[in-house]
Scaffold this motif. Structure first.
Motif, PDB file in Angstrom:
ATOM      1  N   ALA A   1     -85.382 -21.829 -11.338  1.00 21.53           N
ATOM      2  CA  ALA A   1     -85.179 -23.215 -11.769  1.00 21.53           C
ATOM      3  C   ALA A   1     -83.910 -23.791 -11.156  1.00 21.53           C
ATOM      4  O   ALA A   1     -83.708 -25.003 -11.126  1.00 21.53           O
ATOM      5  CB  ALA A   1     -85.098 -23.272 -13.286  1.00 21.53           C
ATOM      6  N   GLY A   2     -83.046 -22.920 -10.643  1.00 23.42           N
ATOM      7  CA  GLY A   2     -81.787 -23.336 -10.034  1.00 23.42           C
ATOM      8  C   GLY A   2     -80.732 -22.268 -10.212  1.00 23.42           C
ATOM      9  O   GLY A   2     -80.923 -21.299 -10.955  1.00 23.42           O
ATOM     10  N   ALA A   3     -79.626 -22.406  -9.530  1.00 21.03           N
ATOM     11  CA  ALA A   3     -78.518 -21.467  -9.681  1.00 21.03           C
ATOM     12  C   ALA A   3     -77.964 -21.535 -11.105  1.00 21.03           C
ATOM     13  O   ALA A   3     -78.058 -22.566 -11.776  1.00 21.03           O
ATOM     14  CB  ALA A   3     -77.423 -21.785  -8.668  1.00 21.03           C
ATOM     15  N   TYR A   4     -77.374 -20.418 -11.557  1.00 18.33           N
ATOM     16  CA  TYR A   4     -76.859 -20.360 -12.926  1.00 18.33           C
ATOM     17  C   TYR A   4     -75.716 -21.366 -13.103  1.00 18.33           C
ATOM     18  O   TYR A   4     -74.741 -21.360 -12.346  1.00 18.33           O
ATOM     19  CB  TYR A   4     -76.373 -18.950 -13.249  1.00 18.33           C
ATOM     20  N   PRO A   5     -75.797 -22.265 -14.105  1.00 18.79           N
ATOM     21  CA  PRO A   5     -74.824 -23.350 -14.246  1.00 18.79           C
ATOM     22  C   PRO A   5     -73.647 -23.059 -15.164  1.00 18.79           C
ATOM     23  O   PRO A   5     -72.917 -23.969 -15.549  1.00 18.79           O
ATOM     24  CB  PRO A   5     -75.687 -24.474 -14.820  1.00 18.79           C
ATOM     25  N   GLY A   6     -73.448 -21.804 -15.557  1.00 17.67           N
ATOM     26  CA  GLY A   6     -72.388 -21.481 -16.514  1.00 17.67           C
ATOM     27  C   GLY A   6     -70.989 -21.532 -15.932  1.00 17.67           C
ATOM     28  O   GLY A   6     -70.787 -21.637 -14.713  1.00 17.67           O
ATOM     29  N   ILE A   7     -69.999 -21.416 -16.809  1.00 19.71           N
ATOM     30  CA  ILE A   7     -68.587 -21.509 -16.400  1.00 19.71           C
ATOM     31  C   ILE A   7     -68.231 -20.393 -15.428  1.00 19.71           C
ATOM     32  O   ILE A   7     -67.585 -20.623 -14.408  1.00 19.71           O
ATOM     33  CB  ILE A   7     -67.662 -21.465 -17.640  1.00 19.71           C
ATOM     34  N   GLY A   8     -68.649 -19.154 -15.746  1.00 18.07           N
ATOM     35  CA  GLY A   8     -68.340 -18.033 -14.873  1.00 18.07           C
ATOM     36  C   GLY A   8     -68.888 -18.219 -13.476  1.00 18.07           C
ATOM     37  O   GLY A   8     -68.243 -17.878 -12.476  1.00 18.07           O
ATOM     38  N   SER A   9     -70.089 -18.769 -13.390  1.00 15.04           N
ATOM     39  CA  SER A   9     -70.712 -19.027 -12.091  1.00 15.04           C
ATOM     40  C   SER A   9     -69.885 -20.034 -11.286  1.00 15.04           C
ATOM     41  O   SER A   9     -69.656 -19.860 -10.083  1.00 15.04           O
ATOM     42  CB  SER A   9     -72.134 -19.550 -12.309  1.00 15.04           C
ATOM     43  N   GLU A  10     -69.430 -21.085 -11.958  1.00 18.70           N
ATOM     44  CA  GLU A  10     -68.605 -22.089 -11.280  1.00 18.70           C
ATOM     45  C   GLU A  10     -67.233 -21.522 -10.903  1.00 18.70           C
ATOM     46  O   GLU A  10     -66.696 -21.818  -9.839  1.00 18.70           O
ATOM     47  CB  GLU A  10     -68.432 -23.326 -12.177  1.00 18.70           C
ATOM     48  N   GLU A  11     -66.679 -20.701 -11.789  1.00 20.94           N
ATOM     49  CA  GLU A  11     -65.369 -20.104 -11.502  1.00 20.94           C
ATOM     50  C   GLU A  11     -65.411 -19.218 -10.260  1.00 20.94           C
ATOM     51  O   GLU A  11     -64.435 -19.127  -9.524  1.00 20.94           O
ATOM     52  CB  GLU A  11     -64.902 -19.276 -12.707  1.00 20.94           C
ATOM     53  N   ARG A  12     -66.560 -18.588 -10.034  1.00 20.95           N
ATOM     54  CA  ARG A  12     -66.692 -17.701  -8.874  1.00 20.95           C
ATOM     55  C   ARG A  12     -67.343 -18.413  -7.695  1.00 20.95           C
ATOM     56  O   ARG A  12     -67.808 -17.790  -6.759  1.00 20.95           O
ATOM     57  CB  ARG A  12     -67.469 -16.433  -9.277  1.00 20.95           C
ATOM     58  N   HIS A  13     -67.406 -19.756  -7.772  1.00 18.26           N
ATOM     59  CA  HIS A  13     -67.763 -20.611  -6.634  1.00 18.26           C
ATOM     60  C   HIS A  13     -69.208 -20.451  -6.183  1.00 18.26           C
ATOM     61  O   HIS A  13     -69.499 -20.091  -5.044  1.00 18.26           O
ATOM     62  CB  HIS A  13     -66.822 -20.354  -5.456  1.00 18.26           C
ATOM     63  N   VAL A  14     -70.140 -20.775  -7.088  1.00 16.15           N
ATOM     64  CA  VAL A  14     -71.549 -20.665  -6.745  1.00 16.15           C
ATOM     65  C   VAL A  14     -71.934 -21.644  -5.635  1.00 16.15           C
ATOM     66  O   VAL A  14     -72.756 -21.323  -4.759  1.00 16.15           O
ATOM     67  CB  VAL A  14     -72.433 -20.875  -7.992  1.00 16.15           C
ATOM     68  N   GLY A  15     -71.332 -22.823  -5.646  1.00 21.55           N
ATOM     69  CA  GLY A  15     -71.624 -23.801  -4.593  1.00 21.55           C
ATOM     70  C   GLY A  15     -71.230 -23.296  -3.222  1.00 21.55           C
ATOM     71  O   GLY A  15     -71.970 -23.451  -2.240  1.00 21.55           O
ATOM     72  N   ALA A  16     -70.074 -22.671  -3.155  1.00 22.01           N
ATOM     73  CA  ALA A  16     -69.603 -22.120  -1.881  1.00 22.01           C
ATOM     74  C   ALA A  16     -70.482 -20.957  -1.431  1.00 22.01           C
ATOM     75  O   ALA A  16     -70.760 -20.803  -0.231  1.00 22.01           O
ATOM     76  CB  ALA A  16     -68.156 -21.658  -2.019  1.00 22.01           C
TER      77      ALA A  16
END
Length: 322
Positions: free
Chosen positions: A161-176
């Motif tokens: 459905a998409g990449a995991y949208p949680g805080i930890g995922s963002e902290e470890r730079h899922v977009g990058a």
């Protein structure tokens, strides 16, 4: 969804139940049983054809999400032999929402990488409901680089459905992590095939989706955003998801017309969730056909063709206005 089937599948379920009842009816003679069974089987066949040949985009989304639909490992265990899983991104941890490893499809050894959902709540929690973390994409890229080292083709199976949208995922730079995968996959000198087997959601799907050939199961979907997400943005209410699905042009048939995908893989009557073995056979046949064609292309030509494939997406010719 009710009792494991979708609402529009109810006429099919009713016919199946009637057919099962007839088969177990001891009051019927052998001749009468055969006659009634033949009538119901033909009616079932025609009902399936009528329903599944006229599905709306939203109904296709529902089929793509069906909990009984085969997932990555279900397909791999049917189309290949000797699957050897490789774990970890060598930076943080092993993300179970992306699985990968060596496998042989007939006599062709490949690196198979796929997004994986769970069947139970416990499995889904361990696999982030099929939504990869940054380390999942980094693991996938590590395995792709390993495949390139050994000159093995790569097959990626998209179902998220998409990449995991949680805080930890963002902290470890899922977009990058996704952006890096896109860049690196363009430069890999081995054949890459991507196949959308279920959901193809946004950047989460694209993170393993750059390929020389993109295939798509007949009732899968591939979209920049989920219908619910689109409805929430445009109409502030997810009840408009069916309407959003029709606007997003997310079905395999529509994407083939736009040259976003290269080929549609047919599914058994009613969809892959009705017959895993038949769906796997169709998938295997199309994968082998694409693999055979790509193995004959030299690395330099492969890179040029891959670049042009994506460079031409979205081009159009505007007629001169008088």
């Amino acid at each position: 969804m009710s009792n494991g089937y979708l609402e529009f599948e109810k006429p099919i379920i009713d016919l199946q139940q009637r057919l099962e009842f007839i088969k177990n009816d001891k009051t019927l003679s052998a001749e009468e049983l055969k006659k009634q069974q033949s009538i119901l089987e033909e009616e079932l066949k025609q009902t399936q054809k009528a329903i599944y040949s006229n599905l709306s985009p939203w109904q296709k989304v529902q089929i793509a999400r069906h909990p009984k639909r085969p997932y990555f490992l279900d397909y791999i265990n049917r189309i290949g032999t000797g699957f050897f899983e490789l774990n970890g991104d060598r930076l943080f941890r092993n993300d179970l929402s992306i699985i990968g490893g060596f496998v042989s499809i007939d006599d062709i050894k490949v690196m198979a990488i796929g997004q994986m959902k769970g069947r139970t709540l416990k499995e889904n929690l361990s696999r982030n409901f099929g939504c990869p973390m940054p380390e999942g994409y980094r693991k996938a890229l590590r395995l792709m680089k390993l495949a390139e080292k050994f000159r093995l083709p790569i097959i990626t199976f998209i179902d998220t459905a998409g990449a995991y949208p949680g805080i930890g995922s963002e902290e470890r730079h899922v977009g990058a992590a996704i952006a890096n995968n896109l860049m690196e996959m363009f430069g890999l000198t081995v054949p890459i095939i991507s196949v959308v087997i279920g959901e193809g959601g946004s950047g989460g799907a694209l993170g393993i989706g750059v390929a020389d050939k993109v295939l798509m199961m007949e009732h899968a979907y591939y979209s920049v955003i989920s219908p619910e997400g689109c409805a929430a943005i445009l109409w502030k209410d997810k009840k408009y998801a069916p309407q959003a699905a029709s606007y997003l042009k997310l079905t395999a048939q529509e994407l083939l017309q736009f040259n976003i995908i290269d080929q549609i893989i047919p599914e058994p009557p009613g969809g892959a969730h009705w017959d895993w073995d038949a769906a796997a056979k169709m998938l295997k046949d199309h994968l082998l056909s694409s693999l055979t064609a790509l193995l004959d292309v030299n690395p330099q030509q492969l890179l040029e063709n891959r670049y042009l494939r994506y460079r031409t997406i979205g081009q159009w010719v505007e007629k001169n206005r008088e």
